[in-house]
Design an enzyme around this catalytic site. Structure first.
Site, PDB file in Angstrom:
ATOM      1  N   LYS A  45       0.838  -1.213   0.000  1.00  0.00           N
ATOM      2  CA  LYS A  45       0.000   0.000   0.000  1.00  0.00           C
ATOM      3  C   LYS A  45       0.867   1.254   0.000  1.00  0.00           C
ATOM      4  CE  LYS A  45      -3.666  -2.545   2.318  1.00  0.00           C
ATOM      5  NZ  LYS A  45      -4.405  -2.842   3.540  1.00  0.00           N
ATOM      6  N   GLN A  89      -5.123  -1.915   9.710  1.00  0.00           N
ATOM      7  CA  GLN A  89      -4.849  -3.216   9.107  1.00  0.00           C
ATOM      8  C   GLN A  89      -5.416  -4.331   9.988  1.00  0.00           C
ATOM      9  OE1 GLN A  89      -3.462  -3.515   6.042  1.00  0.00           O
ATOM     10  NE2 GLN A  89      -3.733  -5.724   6.109  1.00  0.00           N
ATOM     11  N   ASP A 112     -11.340   1.839   3.382  1.00  0.00           N
ATOM     12  CA  ASP A 112     -11.493   0.380   3.300  1.00  0.00           C
ATOM     13  C   ASP A 112     -12.949  -0.007   3.030  1.00  0.00           C
ATOM     14  OD1 ASP A 112      -9.287  -1.342   3.508  1.00  0.00           O
ATOM     15  OD2 ASP A 112      -9.063  -0.976   5.661  1.00  0.00           O
TER      16      ASP A 112
HETATM   17  N1  GUN Z   1      -6.555  -7.349   6.112  1.00  0.00           N
HETATM   18  C1  GUN Z   1      -6.725  -8.122   5.027  1.00  0.00           C
HETATM   19  N2  GUN Z   1      -7.245  -7.393   4.022  1.00  0.00           N
HETATM   20  C2  GUN Z   1      -7.405  -6.138   4.491  1.00  0.00           C
HETATM   21  C3  GUN Z   1      -7.892  -4.922   3.926  1.00  0.00           C
HETATM   22  O1  GUN Z   1      -8.316  -4.845   2.781  1.00  0.00           O
HETATM   23  N3  GUN Z   1      -7.881  -3.842   4.753  1.00  0.00           N
HETATM   24  C4  GUN Z   1      -7.440  -3.897   6.019  1.00  0.00           C
HETATM   25  N4  GUN Z   1      -7.471  -2.780   6.739  1.00  0.00           N
HETATM   26  N5  GUN Z   1      -6.990  -5.003   6.583  1.00  0.00           N
HETATM   27  C5  GUN Z   1      -6.968  -6.108   5.814  1.00  0.00           C
END
Ligand code: GUN
Length: 265
Positions: A45, A89, A112
């Site tokens: 990211k 996350q 998200d």
């Molecule tokens: N953990 C696994 N996939 C994701 C996601 O798309 N966003 C977040 N914040 N955590 C994750």
């Protein structure tokens, strides 16, 4: 167009938008869990954001942080007008309730798409729909089958496919094999998100012009594998790695840009 080529074209589009409109999109990434998968997603990211000219603030917190302290930190970013997007996350350590944390993020900054009032679609389903459209795959009146009913993929995927007027079916771990075979034999679009290596394999009969979207990320003998056996005889099948993971990441940037435009102009 491969997923990689599509994602590169989207990155170029977002980078140009940032330059043209002179935006300074800022994404806060809160990390509480120190597991290698989370660390690798976060690196991805940060890299994507740098490539399009967005700023990231990576706030790594101690694993034993309390829920109240974490929520206080989220609220600090909610109140900071220079921050446009906030992600926490997942997964989170046991002492913290994930739902409470999702609800603590300002829905206007929830890039998200986890908050029920979020202005944004969850990244994986949104990325998949945009890729299908870029590939000029008809969705309206087609038979779409989703295997997996998670809150993060299966359910929001169904919602977006319904919005595109697909005949949408969700199958899951309690679906009988014979029923799975029945639905898959008629499916035009199949999205598999079950977390089982090669769950969908050549033993199922599929339409030759079916489109298969593989959301699985399974580690096996040190390699990454999808939920779908590679190279099935269909029109299009997304690879793992180099498939849905990239679509999810570009959607996050897309949502961040939307959040920035909403709040800066
Ligand atoms: N953990 C696994 N996939 C994701 C996601 O798309 N966003 C977040 N914040 N955590 C994750």
């Amino acid at each position: 167009m491969t997923v990689k080529e599509y994602v590169q074209s989207e990155k170029n589009r977002l980078a140009n938008l940032i330059k043209e409109k002179n935006l300074s999109p800022t994404l806060v990434i809160i990390q509480v869990n120190d597991d290698p998968a989370s660390a690798s997603y976060i690196r991805g990211k940060i890299k994507d954001a740098a490539e399009i000219g967005a700023k990231t603030i990576h706030d790594k917190l101690p694993e034993d942080i309390s829920q109240a302290e974490l929520i206080k930190i989220i609220q600090k970013y909610n109140d900071d007008s220079s921050v446009h997007g906030i992600i926490v996350q997942m997964p989170l350590p046991k002492q913290i309730n994930e739902e409470a944390v999702k609800l603590a993020v300002n829905p206007k900054k929830d890039v998200d798409g986890f908050h029920p009032l979020s202005t944004f679609s969850p990244c994986t389903p949104k990325g998949i729909i945009k890729y299908l459209k870029a590939e000029k795959i008809d969705i309206q009146s087609k038979n779409a089958v989703i295997i997996g009913r998670s809150n993060i993929v299966g359910k929001p995927m169904a919602k977006l496919l319904l919005k595109e007027n697909a005949n949408t079916t969700i199958l899951h771990s309690k679906t009988k094999r014979e029923d799975m075979e029945f639905y898959l034999a008629h499916a035009d679009i199949v999205v598999v998100a079950v977390g089982k290596r090669y769950f969908l394999d050549h033993s199922f009969k599929l339409k030759e012009d079916a489109v298969l979207i593989d959301v699985g990320i399974n580690r096996h003998d040190g390699a990454l594998c999808g939920d779908i056996e590679p190279d099935l005889n269909v029109r299009l099948q997304t690879p793992v790695p180099g498939g849905v993971g990239l679509l999810t990441r570009i959607s996050l940037m897309d949502n961040l840009l939307e959040a920035t435009v909403e709040n800066e102009i």
